[in-house]
Design a protein around this motif. Structure first.
Motif, PDB file in Angstrom:
ATOM      1  N   SER D 110       0.634  -1.232   0.077  1.00  0.00           N
ATOM      2  CA  SER D 110      -0.074  -0.083  -0.031  1.00  0.00           C
ATOM      3  C   SER D 110       0.815   1.246   0.008  1.00  0.00           C
ATOM      4  O   SER D 110       2.053   1.246   0.615  1.00  0.00           O
ATOM      5  N   PRO D 111       0.574   2.250  -0.769  1.00  0.00           N
ATOM      6  CA  PRO D 111       1.320   3.468  -0.893  1.00  0.00           C
ATOM      7  C   PRO D 111       1.588   4.288   0.642  1.00  0.00           C
ATOM      8  O   PRO D 111       2.662   4.814   0.685  1.00  0.00           O
ATOM      9  N   ASP D 112       0.518   4.314   1.386  1.00  0.00           N
ATOM     10  CA  ASP D 112       0.586   5.066   2.557  1.00  0.00           C
ATOM     11  C   ASP D 112      -0.073   4.381   3.865  1.00  0.00           C
ATOM     12  O   ASP D 112      -0.399   4.971   4.670  1.00  0.00           O
ATOM     13  N   GLY D 113      -0.015   2.906   3.706  1.00  0.00           N
ATOM     14  CA  GLY D 113      -0.344   2.148   4.975  1.00  0.00           C
ATOM     15  C   GLY D 113      -1.870   2.018   4.960  1.00  0.00           C
ATOM     16  O   GLY D 113      -2.544   1.466   5.797  1.00  0.00           O
ATOM     17  N   LYS D 114      -2.749   2.631   3.847  1.00  0.00           N
ATOM     18  CA  LYS D 114      -4.061   2.415   3.876  1.00  0.00           C
ATOM     19  C   LYS D 114      -4.589   1.228   3.029  1.00  0.00           C
ATOM     20  O   LYS D 114      -3.867   1.060   1.977  1.00  0.00           O
ATOM     21  N   LEU D 115      -5.439   0.515   3.239  1.00  0.00           N
ATOM     22  CA  LEU D 115      -6.008  -0.483   2.573  1.00  0.00           C
ATOM     23  C   LEU D 115      -7.286  -0.174   1.888  1.00  0.00           C
ATOM     24  O   LEU D 115      -8.271   0.566   2.361  1.00  0.00           O
ATOM     25  N   THR D 116      -7.605  -0.685   0.594  1.00  0.00           N
ATOM     26  CA  THR D 116      -8.961  -0.456   0.006  1.00  0.00           C
ATOM     27  C   THR D 116      -9.500  -2.046  -0.502  1.00  0.00           C
ATOM     28  O   THR D 116      -8.535  -2.918  -0.606  1.00  0.00           O
ATOM     29  N   PRO D 117     -10.726  -2.050  -0.668  1.00  0.00           N
ATOM     30  CA  PRO D 117     -11.254  -3.236  -1.134  1.00  0.00           C
ATOM     31  C   PRO D 117     -10.696  -3.918  -2.238  1.00  0.00           C
ATOM     32  O   PRO D 117     -10.281  -4.995  -2.281  1.00  0.00           O
ATOM     33  N   GLY D 118     -10.354  -3.129  -3.067  1.00  0.00           N
ATOM     34  CA  GLY D 118      -9.525  -3.603  -4.341  1.00  0.00           C
ATOM     35  C   GLY D 118      -8.054  -3.904  -4.190  1.00  0.00           C
ATOM     36  O   GLY D 118      -7.781  -4.914  -4.765  1.00  0.00           O
ATOM     37  N   MET D 119      -7.661  -3.769  -2.922  1.00  0.00           N
ATOM     38  CA  MET D 119      -6.184  -3.978  -2.819  1.00  0.00           C
ATOM     39  C   MET D 119      -6.213  -5.311  -2.155  1.00  0.00           C
ATOM     40  O   MET D 119      -5.497  -6.400  -2.244  1.00  0.00           O
ATOM     41  N   ILE D 120      -7.437  -5.659  -1.303  1.00  0.00           N
ATOM     42  CA  ILE D 120      -7.436  -6.750  -0.431  1.00  0.00           C
ATOM     43  C   ILE D 120      -8.111  -8.201  -1.560  1.00  0.00           C
ATOM     44  O   ILE D 120      -7.684  -9.115  -1.153  1.00  0.00           O
ATOM     45  N   ALA D 121      -9.034  -7.664  -2.226  1.00  0.00           N
ATOM     46  CA  ALA D 121      -9.660  -8.620  -3.053  1.00  0.00           C
ATOM     47  C   ALA D 121      -8.679 -10.094  -3.390  1.00  0.00           C
ATOM     48  O   ALA D 121      -9.074 -11.157  -3.220  1.00  0.00           O
ATOM     49  N   PRO D 122      -7.583  -9.451  -4.137  1.00  0.00           N
ATOM     50  CA  PRO D 122      -6.871 -10.617  -4.815  1.00  0.00           C
ATOM     51  C   PRO D 122      -6.229 -11.633  -3.442  1.00  0.00           C
ATOM     52  O   PRO D 122      -5.653 -12.659  -4.075  1.00  0.00           O
ATOM     53  N   TYR D 123      -6.272 -11.108  -2.417  1.00  0.00           N
ATOM     54  CA  TYR D 123      -5.679 -12.127  -1.256  1.00  0.00           C
ATOM     55  C   TYR D 123      -6.737 -12.999  -0.595  1.00  0.00           C
ATOM     56  O   TYR D 123      -6.493 -13.403   0.292  1.00  0.00           O
ATOM     57  N   LEU D 124      -7.909 -13.107  -1.139  1.00  0.00           N
ATOM     58  CA  LEU D 124      -8.981 -13.743  -0.347  1.00  0.00           C
ATOM     59  C   LEU D 124      -9.515 -14.967  -1.426  1.00  0.00           C
ATOM     60  O   LEU D 124     -10.340 -15.523  -1.147  1.00  0.00           O
ATOM     61  N   GLY D 125      -8.646 -15.539  -1.978  1.00  0.00           N
ATOM     62  CA  GLY D 125      -8.686 -16.811  -2.519  1.00  0.00           C
ATOM     63  C   GLY D 125      -8.715 -17.892  -1.700  1.00  0.00           C
ATOM     64  O   GLY D 125      -8.376 -17.842  -0.424  1.00  0.00           O
TER      65      GLY D 125
END
Lengths: 346, 346, 346, 346
Positions: D110-125
């Motif tokens: 994450s560029p600034d330590g913030k997460l978004t749903p879009g960043m998280i989604a690929p890790y939910l498989g």
């Protein structure tokens, strides 16, 4: 029981007949348990012929056990283990290193599962800083989880980089034989000669029933391993049935012949499948796995008859894997079916 | 390889031929791994015939794994498990329940490894008191580590006592077959019918190569077990080689025949050895182990030819253990040698 | 807020005014955090005046943390720690040594919480036997959980016994000051001079707000403790507020005066209460706790006004505990109320 | 003791006088221990005024404890916790979540330590796939480790995304007050109203001595927390000294005034320092930390008088942090010294 037409994983294969025969042969009566039997002691000696006389060998039943217990035996909980993002220890062990080893993994992005000193260096700050896990081990997988090989020189460089920084090098060698076959070198050449500190040695995928080992090459580490293995529920009582497998596996180059076959079948599959219109083989095929782009509709057709993994749904990649038991006929039949499937969906 | 003349432990025996044959037979080609193969699924069904349709069965490779993972799957780290001081989990697993399960064991003194409600009650204080581990499981071993049996009524009473207090009952059944053979009852009679919550089911000592299982009878517990087993390094890839053993073990009453032989040989040994002057057999022989007082000089002579444990040096007790593979001839030869040894030292 | 009339525990007291004053005084502005401030560094030096120059001191906030982290820092998970059945680590830490330390505790029966070489010896078998946890530490509590004292000679003998067997000695000194006051010796006399290896040093019960320390006297152990403390969530950022307490605690014999008062008040209470008809004080009163038999009806009356523990319902024992803050007036008032209660129920 | 001129961290500040006064005031005599005192019970009620009546509040002494124990209380060891790569739990707790929680962290770039749903989604498989840790918690830090803020809408979206996937949301609020001050909203607005499941609530950095809390807003989670806290060595006996701090902290908007000051001082510093030739302030200043590029030679000069961190040697970034105790005069003096240092090196 129906035989599965599988290109899913080399662990879908059975045991090589020579391995099975050894298991049967050792079933002769009463023997000491927990590895104190003559056969287990002898198998240790056989391993030393391959890895050098200072090697200490401990048998376990799964690759996860070899990885986790090896790593745990050389780390404090405040240490970290650096590995590629794709590492089996990071993705495929359900958090075992963390939960059963108290280990902090530091996953490092890598295009193909290989690490270089340059990739690792940025993760080595904060030495002596009490708030940060202290790096202790670099864990590499040979071949990597996506089938790529480190050259001997690359391993040597990594080991030098590690040792210069008081780090140990662990090699996850679940498919070590395939790597040696591909690079045409011995186990010794790939590990002991390069000063690798400890290894997860895999036999299961390449012809055993369940036979893995942790091998310590560095004489200064892993002293408490026997207690740890017992405590970690990995000391099987009738050990002869594990050591018999591994002794047979190392005998008469069986490990090498098996690995060569697996690698050759992957190459054959890559060449023949890659020649089909619309099928793209990704990168080179170093060992016994290959990755291909094919249309999802073709995948769907093939999965009715064959078993293999869709590796990435987004970019339509499938993984095909060959084993010691894969035959030319199996490959050719699969290629034929692939050709038909591609035609059907084009 | 020289056959050992062992009365040390039933795990010094090999695998029963029928079990070995099943392992060989299942080595037919590619199968799904990690227990998704047809054979493993079928073996689950076979187990349900013995334990009831609600049973959930998970295979592991060691008895320690069965105990530790079963217990861990039903406890929080702030729970405690009550067991006899002699329990295998307390003495013979190198601290695995504590280290890999985060479990607080509460060992309770017992003359023969059996627990009664009266023995347990004093250890059940401090419910809801945040400074004390909260009791969650009573773990009993059937037969106990010193070869004694709970009657069905005793188990039933313990279960009732436990359930009245929101406690679960775990049965360490590393030698469950020997207990059933001795009490002439089925697995169902001894477990499911008595509302035992979960079991460590042992196959290894009684004729398998390495085949153990955790069996949940209580449908409300152990939901996350599959993840836990993987994480605990106990999910073998070529699972068929474990399930084949257990299927064969349960077939045609093999488990029962094997256990009956082991028990009968122990009785034979007790009777014949006990008739020798100066040899005292301690207590009754319920299953397949017996404890005898003999002079240490006689022990010394016997240990040159046979392998067995000096149980207690202080009171000169030795343990002799028989197995499915012990024959009348072995017993008689041993008795003869014992007689000579006793004469030599008298 | 209403002041509680408590004889329940010395941790029901507040902080000594001199300790509180030190905390206030150190609140002067910005200081380095995590123990790198001048005051914390100076407090270390003060401790060394008491324990010797080789002592290494690490502050934590609870006694459980001192015990668990000290023990963990010197053990592998396959080690065991031998302690009295009554030990705080065994009964009053909700399984922390097992869950957070991976430690196997071996509780040893003892009449008064004290251990002797003779009691411990039978638990030291199985050295080098991979199935058994390997003994590493003998943990003693001074004074014990039931208020009894080891003499210096007894400690010396235990240490010699331990060191002869490559075991370490840990002293749980949650009330170390009370022990020193009772035996009229220094901290040094009771620990460093006797070659005790490491200590849980308690300040909280005897006048601090929350101030405890792990002190390593043996220079060869506990090297990784700073990382472990951080990892174990015990490295407070504004460390000055802990070290200020302990510096004040050690200054001008405050620790000794406080402990002497607590001990004297317990003796006063024992003498005066013991003189009342129907009240029996159990055994001698070595430090600041005492145990008395009184009828449960009298206990019921007293509990309306006072707070203390019924120690054992079966034999009608209550525990009364005094602290640095207990005054003669409090004791005398309590005795008067006890006298009335006894009369009421006689 | 010399006052440090620190812009290193808000934990270099002392305690606010009102907090210290509360600690002194509560030192009145005997009180029940372990949180059963009236004050601790009352402080719980005060917290509920801020977080809603369903909130359950548990005090601990460090932020690491709040994070690790909160996360551990809602996860199995086979679960994973998704967090930003920069998260405190990932970098600054010496592996505590892994070692003491058995938790698999999945760090997400994450560029600034913030997460978004879009960043998280690929890790939910791999849901339900036994080889992979099963996602259970999304942990966000508000403000992030590099001083950035989630808007209320961003938090709301993350919570919705999480709850739709049966995931919980944890908020590391070591500086929650600074976030509320910056966004001009209440604790309730930022947490309870947005359905955040549980929080690490920090008091230490913003004016307490050592006062942190785990707050469960979701009534269905964290039931066993009291036992876990005890077991994790975090149940302090004289709890009044923690709850007094937090009660004072929440009283008369002290938390808000302190946070506003810290934030305002950071803005002042950013404006004044940013106006100096050659000094670049990176990005916006959301709360009480700022990052600046200055030449390493200037850093060297400043570090002789001031204490602060070189954040990144490679790009010559330093971190300056302000606190409740930072005054305009301190800022102005620092700016003046910065100006001189810049001139000296230009």
């Amino acid at each position: 029981m129906s035989d599965l037409k599988s290109f899913a994983s080399d662990n879908n294969s059975g045991a090589h007949p020579a391995v099975m025969e050894a298991v049967v042969r050792v079933n002769t009566g009463h023997l000491k348990s927990y590895g104190d039997d003559e056969l287990s002691i002898h198998t240790d000696e056989v391993f030393k012929e391959f890895f050098g006389s200072q090697a200490r060998i401990h048998y376990v039943t799964t690759g996860t056990a070899a990885n986790v217990l090896g790593l745990r035996s050389v780390t404090h909980t405040y240490n970290s283990v650096l590995c590629a993002e794709q590492a089996h220890i990071n993705n495929d062990e359900c958090g075992a290193p963390e939960a059963f080893g108290g280990i902090k993994l530091v996953p490092i992005p890598s295009p193909d599962g290989k690490l270089t000193p340059g990739m690792i260096a940025p993760y080595l700050g904060h030495i002596g800083f009490v708030h940060a896990s202290q790096p202790k081990v670099i864990s590499i997988t040979q071949p990597t989880e996506v089938g790529k090989l480190y050259t001997l020189k690359e391993i040597e460089d990594l080991v030098e980089f590690a040792h210069d920084r008081d780090l140990l090098v662990h090699m996850d060698g679940a498919r070590l034989a395939n790597a040696c076959a591909a690079l045409d070198c011995s186990f010794f050449d790939m590990t002991t000669a390069l000063d690798v500190d400890f290894i997860s040695f895999g036999g299961t995928k390449n012809g055993c029933l369940m036979g893995e080992a942790v091998i310590f090459l560095n004489p200064d580490i892993g002293q408490g391993f026997p207690y740890l293995r017992k405590q970690a529920m990995q000391l099987v009582s009738k050990m002869r049935f594990v050591s018999a497998q591994l002794e047979a596996y190392l005998k008469d180059d069986l490990w090498l012949k098996n690995a060569r076959n697996a690698n050759a079948m992957a190459k054959r599959l890559a060449e023949k499948a890659g020649a089909i219109d619309g099928v793209t083989i990704k990168g080179t095929v170093d060992c016994n796995s290959l990755f291909a782009h094919i249309p999802p509709e073709a995948t769907e057709i093939l999965l009715k008859k064959y078993y293999f993994y869709v590796w990435n749904e987004h970019d339509q990649t499938v993984r095909w894997m060959t084993s010691w038991a894969t035959t030319e006929a199996m490959v050719d039949e699969f290629v034929e079916d692939l050709r038909k499937a591609m035609k059907a969906v084009s």
